[in-house]
Scaffold this motif. Structure first.
Motif, PDB file in Angstrom:
ATOM      1  N   ASP A  20       0.824  -1.205   0.000  1.00  0.00           N
ATOM      2  CA  ASP A  20       0.000   0.000   0.000  1.00  0.00           C
ATOM      3  C   ASP A  20       0.862   1.260   0.000  1.00  0.00           C
ATOM      4  OD1 ASP A  20      -2.240  -1.624   0.048  1.00  0.00           O
ATOM      5  OD2 ASP A  20      -2.645  -1.310   2.185  1.00  0.00           O
ATOM      6  N   GLY A  21       1.939   1.240   0.799  1.00  0.00           N
ATOM      7  CA  GLY A  21       2.858   2.382   0.829  1.00  0.00           C
ATOM      8  C   GLY A  21       3.534   2.601  -0.506  1.00  0.00           C
ATOM      9  N   ALA A  22       3.903   1.511  -1.183  1.00  0.00           N
ATOM     10  CA  ALA A  22       4.547   1.616  -2.494  1.00  0.00           C
ATOM     11  C   ALA A  22       3.594   2.200  -3.527  1.00  0.00           C
ATOM     12  CB  ALA A  22       5.052   0.254  -2.947  1.00  0.00           C
ATOM     13  N   VAL A  23       2.350   1.749  -3.515  1.00  0.00           N
ATOM     14  CA  VAL A  23       1.363   2.277  -4.460  1.00  0.00           C
ATOM     15  C   VAL A  23       1.147   3.761  -4.222  1.00  0.00           C
ATOM     16  CG1 VAL A  23      -1.085   2.186  -5.108  1.00  0.00           C
ATOM     17  CG2 VAL A  23       0.209   0.064  -4.837  1.00  0.00           C
ATOM     18  N   GLU A  24       0.989   4.141  -2.966  1.00  0.00           N
ATOM     19  CA  GLU A  24       0.788   5.548  -2.622  1.00  0.00           C
ATOM     20  C   GLU A  24       2.003   6.393  -3.028  1.00  0.00           C
ATOM     21  OE1 GLU A  24       0.066   8.247   1.348  1.00  0.00           O
ATOM     22  OE2 GLU A  24      -0.585   6.160   1.368  1.00  0.00           O
ATOM     23  N   GLU A  25       3.196   5.853  -2.803  1.00  0.00           N
ATOM     24  CA  GLU A  25       4.423   6.560  -3.155  1.00  0.00           C
ATOM     25  C   GLU A  25       4.502   6.796  -4.663  1.00  0.00           C
ATOM     26  OE1 GLU A  25       8.429   8.109  -2.454  1.00  0.00           O
ATOM     27  OE2 GLU A  25       6.593   7.983  -1.305  1.00  0.00           O
ATOM     28  N   VAL A  26       4.212   5.777  -5.453  1.00  0.00           N
ATOM     29  CA  VAL A  26       4.252   5.914  -6.914  1.00  0.00           C
ATOM     30  C   VAL A  26       3.211   6.921  -7.378  1.00  0.00           C
ATOM     31  CG1 VAL A  26       3.815   4.711  -9.106  1.00  0.00           C
ATOM     32  CG2 VAL A  26       5.249   3.647  -7.363  1.00  0.00           C
ATOM     33  N   GLU A  27       2.022   6.851  -6.820  1.00  0.00           N
ATOM     34  CA  GLU A  27       0.965   7.790  -7.212  1.00  0.00           C
ATOM     35  C   GLU A  27       1.325   9.229  -6.847  1.00  0.00           C
ATOM     36  OE1 GLU A  27      -2.891   4.807  -6.898  1.00  0.00           O
ATOM     37  OE2 GLU A  27      -2.492   6.185  -5.241  1.00  0.00           O
ATOM     38  N   THR A  28       2.080   9.398  -5.767  1.00  0.00           N
ATOM     39  CA  THR A  28       2.419  10.737  -5.293  1.00  0.00           C
ATOM     40  C   THR A  28       3.636  11.334  -6.001  1.00  0.00           C
ATOM     41  OG1 THR A  28       1.516  10.202  -3.125  1.00  0.00           O
ATOM     42  CG2 THR A  28       2.995  12.097  -3.232  1.00  0.00           C
ATOM     43  N   VAL A  29       4.729  10.556  -6.109  1.00  0.00           N
ATOM     44  CA  VAL A  29       5.973  11.128  -6.624  1.00  0.00           C
ATOM     45  C   VAL A  29       6.384  10.589  -7.989  1.00  0.00           C
ATOM     46  CG1 VAL A  29       6.833  11.579  -4.305  1.00  0.00           C
ATOM     47  CG2 VAL A  29       7.508   9.479  -5.464  1.00  0.00           C
ATOM     48  N   GLY A  30       5.719   9.539  -8.461  1.00  0.00           N
ATOM     49  CA  GLY A  30       6.097   8.940  -9.739  1.00  0.00           C
ATOM     50  C   GLY A  30       7.144   7.857  -9.554  1.00  0.00           C
ATOM     51  N   VAL A  31       7.208   6.980 -10.524  1.00  0.00           N
ATOM     52  CA  VAL A  31       8.087   5.810 -10.440  1.00  0.00           C
ATOM     53  C   VAL A  31       9.556   6.211 -10.306  1.00  0.00           C
ATOM     54  CG1 VAL A  31       8.899   3.787 -11.711  1.00  0.00           C
ATOM     55  CG2 VAL A  31       6.475   4.347 -11.699  1.00  0.00           C
TER      56      VAL A  31
END
Length: 63
Positions: A20-31
């Motif tokens: 969940d943290g990884a998904v949120e991180e990607v959605e927020t800052v980009g891959v």
């Protein structure tokens, strides 16, 4: 020092929280800007709480 029984030492849902943290991180800052430290922070664990081996990084699909 007494421990608080309402706050267990172990996370319990670390895998789910990490995803969940990884998904949120990607959605927020980009891959391109994803950081395991920020994923751990979003998951509510220390950066050492999430395994940081290359196998785990591949599991999270990080460079």
């Amino acid at each position: 020092m007494a421990t608080d029984p309402t706050k267990p030492y172990h996370h319990g849902q670390l895998d789910r929280a990490g995803i969940d943290g990884a998904v949120e991180e990607v959605e927020t800052v980009g891959v391109a800007a994803v950081s395991m430290r920020r994923i751990a922070r979003r998951a509510g664990v220390s950066h050492a709480g999430l395994p940081t081996s290359s196998a785990t990084r591949q599991g999270y699909s990080l460079p």
